[in-house]
Design a protein around this motif. Structure first.
Motif, PDB file in Angstrom:
ATOM      1  N   VAL A   1       0.838  -1.197   0.000  1.00  0.00           N
ATOM      2  CA  VAL A   1       0.000   0.000   0.000  1.00  0.00           C
ATOM      3  C   VAL A   1       0.872   1.246   0.000  1.00  0.00           C
TER       4      VAL A   1
ATOM      5  N   ILE B   1      -0.626  -5.568   2.040  1.00  0.00           N
ATOM      6  CA  ILE B   1      -1.927  -6.224   1.875  1.00  0.00           C
ATOM      7  C   ILE B   1      -1.726  -7.711   2.159  1.00  0.00           C
TER       8      ILE B   1
ATOM      9  N   ARG C   1      -6.861 -10.703   0.417  1.00  0.00           N
ATOM     10  CA  ARG C   1      -7.601 -10.100  -0.678  1.00  0.00           C
ATOM     11  C   ARG C   1      -8.782 -10.989  -1.044  1.00  0.00           C
TER      12      ARG C   1
ATOM     13  N   ILE D   1      -9.402  -5.299  -0.832  1.00  0.00           N
ATOM     14  CA  ILE D   1      -8.499  -5.514   0.294  1.00  0.00           C
ATOM     15  C   ILE D   1      -9.314  -6.020   1.478  1.00  0.00           C
TER      16      ILE D   1
ATOM     17  N   THR E   1      -4.843  -5.875   6.168  1.00  0.00           N
ATOM     18  CA  THR E   1      -3.529  -5.270   5.953  1.00  0.00           C
ATOM     19  C   THR E   1      -2.694  -5.447   7.216  1.00  0.00           C
TER      20      THR E   1
ATOM     21  N   SER F   1      -9.725  -2.472   4.972  1.00  0.00           N
ATOM     22  CA  SER F   1     -10.513  -3.639   4.578  1.00  0.00           C
ATOM     23  C   SER F   1     -11.936  -3.277   4.193  1.00  0.00           C
TER      24      SER F   1
ATOM     25  N   ILE G   1      -4.372   1.867  -5.364  1.00  0.00           N
ATOM     26  CA  ILE G   1      -5.671   1.443  -4.847  1.00  0.00           C
ATOM     27  C   ILE G   1      -6.662   2.592  -4.992  1.00  0.00           C
TER      28      ILE G   1
END
Length: 905
Positions: free
Chosen positions: A95, A109, A112, A126, A129, A159, A248
């Motif tokens: 990230v 991450i 997933r 996501i 993390t 998330s 992202i």
């Protein structure tokens, strides 16, 4: 022209190894054939030192490298128990890197989930993390406020609705991504011909002396406005290989499968939230000095005929809409503790400078015409929303006098709230008329030319369609910009109606329906409506703190009576979130986007009285270049209109795209192997295509004999969702296997008296005019218990429709004799011996009341005993739901003053 293909990131699986002095981040592609290594120094307490050798390792080379590192970092040579290289964590992407007051952190991450695929390009959400502190503990310089900054940073839940892709640019529209692939470009000088390594590419015709086919691998820069980790990757962007950079977006992504007689069509809805001037509801209103507005979201609906998976050869269509706050300097004061704080204009803008900057961005990205649909109120007893309408219309008029007339900004003002209260008007009919005109003006994108049948049997609406027709299909020119005050409830309904109209044209353009028109209560529209409701709920939670209050069913006036209580709870939840938790969420967003960067020489984030100066940078410095008030658009905008200048071929756009020569079998462009993974053992039940929402499974009725077309209008109680909505997953499986012959028995008196919602549905069918205004509830009487036996044909389908033949004739005697023998065998098989002196049923069955009330039945319920304080709390809750807000007592005022003192002073 050589073939073009999107470049797939070569770093999709990461493993972080650690020693006392360094972190080694090993990244590989999906097939584990190419590896890259990133070395991160842990001896620097405050600086970030990263080394990328840009070398591509094979699997054996990586194992040898890790073995040497393990051997070289052991405390004693030959001692296996004290390994110097340990595996810290496995991840799927970086990230970014962030620093507060101590050293740097790396955000990885670790989990997933696949949410959609567009032509073989997978889109992931996501799920989890991990934030890891880089410097070693021996060199760490501690700070007392570091832990608080870490907590604020982690308040942004990564998330929750953050998405990424290894091969598809989520920050741009489908039209842009396909246009880039279709545009001929020269390879960059810095890129090398990637055909020398035998293990990277394989060509069966190479030994025959035939030339190897070369493909242009294309990769473009993301649109930074919709990327949320640009600042987190800024430190390493120029140091590491581009495969390490994973961008992202924040917003929404949903995909469902529409089955048209077995032909799969993927319907994807994607929302990109702007990272500029981002924040919560009452703390971010209007626009900043750079033309970025609050709650700006770009929504794109993509239709893909998935019978062909290829991204370049498949058939796609997309349509883009935008929502955003009114582009003026305005705000609302939340210190008054009112549900609707008064609107105030903070700065006068006589030359419409801020609005000019905002619409200049829209002309560059979408082209013309830009159509504004303003849904705020026009008539009010006390001027509230009308302040924005009175200021926005002169602003648009001022800007239009300098634009060419054919490219002017179109303004549509419609008081949707006032129209909703009228009993003689239908809101959705009016919105459908606006949507039809908007789609005809802007058009939509489709990557294939018109069918010949459209020429043979032309539709009158198809001939008036706007946009730009090209040899390869159609391009969308312009965009609809919808806004109300919050850009939540009314805006989502309006965007749904425009999307529904565009969906009909998109399906018609792909040859899936015979005319561009879709009706409500079809499986297709129900699937699309469910996507838009999820889309609206998600965006409303991100900005307003609660789900949607008014939905499409609310404006259709067919919402069940239980929806009113849910709306009240959502309103209370939104009010609580705006009053107490929005300030903390705003601080987290400012820290995550690096709008505020902590430093020891300036105040802390929680000590700032306001974040106005963080989002209005021009107020702190003198502007170097003042834009013209008459020529308020960028230099190259008019050159490309009505097409967007961002998609034009010029030197500025060419620098954003990198092109390199690759072999057509190279793994970096092989989307087939990337999507299907032929080297892995995959279970069919675990594939995303099986698990996604399916119109045939979720919406199509299970009754035999009905038309399976998703474009057939059905009654509300015919769809599979209405039958199986309140059942558990196990009951769903059982009910789906039943046939129409297993009809339920006539209900008893207790069932009739308790099923008010089902009765209201029957009354709705009998009186359509009453159903448009309210949802009636039928009160049962003792004579109702006889009524179900009077009209069984209304509850059971016809016999011929169910079984395919007429059973009214009496069967032959031979068949009856066979049936009697079969029944006699069944009785003997399950025969139970009965004794004449069996016990009485009252001695066997012992009914024990389990109710918490002293006496409770279907006729009488005694209220539980509660204390006086609980009764006052409940009464206050009911009065608040009805709009009777009690005045604040002295205790509430003191509590609020204490909150303000702790928060801002």
């Amino acid at each position: 022209m050589p073939l073009t293909a999107a470049v797939i990131s070569g770093v999709q699986n990461l493993v972080l190894y650690e020693t006392r002095a360094r972190y080694f981040l090993v990244g590989s592609n999906t097939a584990q054939t190419k590896h890259r290594v990133l070395k991160i120094d842990r001896t620097e307490p405050r600086d970030l030192v990263i080394v990328d050798d840009k070398h591509v390792y094979s699997q054996n080379e990586v194992r040898e490298l890790l073995g040497r590192l393990d051997l070289g970092n052991r405390t004693k040579m030959g001692q296996k128990g004290s390994s110097g290289l340990s595996r810290a964590v496995s991840a799927y992407g970086i990230v970014g890197f962030v620093r507060f007051l101590e050293g740097y952190y790396i955000v990885l991450i670790t989990k997933r989930r696949k949410m959609a695929d567009i032509g073989g390009h997978s889109i992931y959400k996501i799920e989890d993390t991990n934030i890891i502190y880089i410097p070693n503990d021996s060199v760490r310089i501690t700070h007392p406020d570091e832990a608080r900054y870490v907590r604020i940073f982690q308040n942004v839940d990564l998330s929750s609705n953050f998405y990424f892709s290894y091969s598809y640019d989520l920050s741009h529209s489908l039209q842009y991504n396909l246009t880039v692939l279709q545009t001929s470009r020269e390879p960059s000088d810095t890129e090398e011909l990637n055909t020398s390594r035998c293990q990277e590419s394989f060509d069966i015709f190479e030994e025959e002396g035939l030339p190897t086919q070369v493909v242009h691998g294309v990769k473009n820069e993301p649109y930074s406005k919709y990327v949320w980790n640009v600042r987190l990757l800024e430190k390493v962007k120029d140091i590491v290989h581009p495969d390490w950079l994973l961008y992202i977006i924040h917003g929404f992504c949903g995909q469902s499968k529409l089955l048209i007689y077995g032909r799969p069509v993927h319907v994807t809805l994607m929302a990109r939230r702007s990272s500029r001037f981002a924040g919560t509801r009452f703390l971010k209103r209007g626009a900043n000095c750079e033309g970025d507005v609050a709650n700006e979201v770009e929504t794109e609906q993509i239709i893909h005929d998935s019978s062909l998976t290829s991204f370049t050869s498949g058939r796609f269509s997309s349509c883009v809409q935008v929502r955003g706050s009114v582009p003026l300097h305005w705000s609302q004061d939340i210190s008054t503790m009112m549900p609707k704080p008064p609107i105030r204009l903070d700065q006068a803008d006589p030359y419409s400078h801020v609005a000019a900057l905002h619409f200049d961005q829209m002309l560059q990205r979408f082209g013309s015409p830009v159509i504004i649909l303003n849904l705020v109120k026009k008539r009010e007893k006390r001027r509230h929303e009308k302040i924005l309408s009175d200021e926005l219309y002169p602003t648009i008029t001022n800007l239009n006098q300098f634009l060419p007339p054919e490219h002017g900004i179109e303004y549509i003002a419609w008081d949707m709230a006032r129209y909703t209260k009228s009993k003689l008007c239908n809101v959705l009919d009016r919105l459908s008329m606006i949507a039809e005109n908007v789609v005809k003006r802007t058009g939509f994108f489709v990557n294939r030319p018109d069918f010949y049948c459209h020429t043979l049997r032309p539709d009158e609406r198809w001939g008036d369609l706007g946009g730009m027709v090209t040899p390869n299909g159609r391009l969308q020119t312009g965009v609809l910009r919808t806004n109300c005050v919050d850009c939540l409830d009314r805006t989502n309904t309006a965007q749904f109606m425009v999307g529904k109209c565009a969906l009909a044209y998109q399906l018609y353009a792909l040859g899936l329906i015979d005319r561009p028109k879709l009706q409500f209560d079809t499986d297709c529209v129900r699937l699309f409506e469910e996507l838009y409701e999820d889309h609206g709920d998600t965006l409303s939670l991100q900005y307003g703190g609660s789900q949607l209050v008014h939905r499409v069913k609310t404006y259709r006036k067919i919402a069940p009576w239980t929806q009113h209580s849910k709306d009240i709870m959502q309103t209370l939840s939104r009010y609580y979130s705006n009053a107490f938790s929005d300030a903390d969420r705003q601080d987290s967003i400012n820290l995550f986007l690096q709008v505020f960067q902590p430093s020891e020489c300036k105040p802390h984030l929680w000590e700032l009285p306001t974040d106005f100066y963080l989002h209005h940078s021009d107020t702190m410095i003198l502007p170097r270049h003042r834009q013209s008030y008459t020529h308020w658009w960028s230099a190259d905008v008019l050159m490309f209109l009505p097409l967007p200048s961002d998609e034009g071929q010029n030197e500025k756009n060419s620098k954003k795209v990198s092109v390199r020569h690759v072999n057509r079998f190279d793994e970096s462009i092989d989307i087939y192997s990337e999507f299907f993974s032929p080297y892995e053992l995959t279970s069919l039940d675990d594939t995303f295509s099986i698990a996604m929402t399916n119109s045939a499974r979720e919406f199509m009725p299970k009754t035999v004999g009905l038309d399976p077309s998703p474009f057939t209008v059905r009654k509300p109680d015919e769809s599979a969702k209405s039958v199986l909505g309140n059942k558990s997953s196990k009951e769903e499986t059982v009910l789906q296997r039943k046939t129409a012959a297993s009809a339920p028995p006539p209900p008893s008196e207790e069932q009739i008296s308790s099923s008010s919602e089902d009765d209201s549905e029957e009354d709705r069918e009998d009186d359509t005019t009453a159903s448009q205004r309210s949802t009636p509830i039928r009160l049962s009487d003792p004579s109702d218990s006889v009524r179900p036996h009077e009209d069984p044909p209304q509850r059971l389908p016809p016999v011929r429709e169910t079984y395919g033949l007429n059973l009214s004739a009496f069967p032959p005697d031979d068949d009856v004799l066979i049936y009697h023998r079969f029944a006699h065998l069944g009785q003997n098989q399950h025969k139970v011996e009965r004794h004449q002196d069996s016990k009485k049923s009252e001695h066997i069955i012992n009914l024990v009341p389990v109710s918490s009330f002293s006496s409770a039945s279907v006729y009488e319920v005694s209220a539980p005993d509660v204390d006086v304080q609980s009764g006052e709390v409940f009464q206050s809750h009911v009065e608040t739901g009805r709009g009777w807000v009690r005045p604040l007592c002295q205790e509430d005022v003191l509590m609020y003053r204490e909150y303000i003192r702790n928060r801002y002073m």
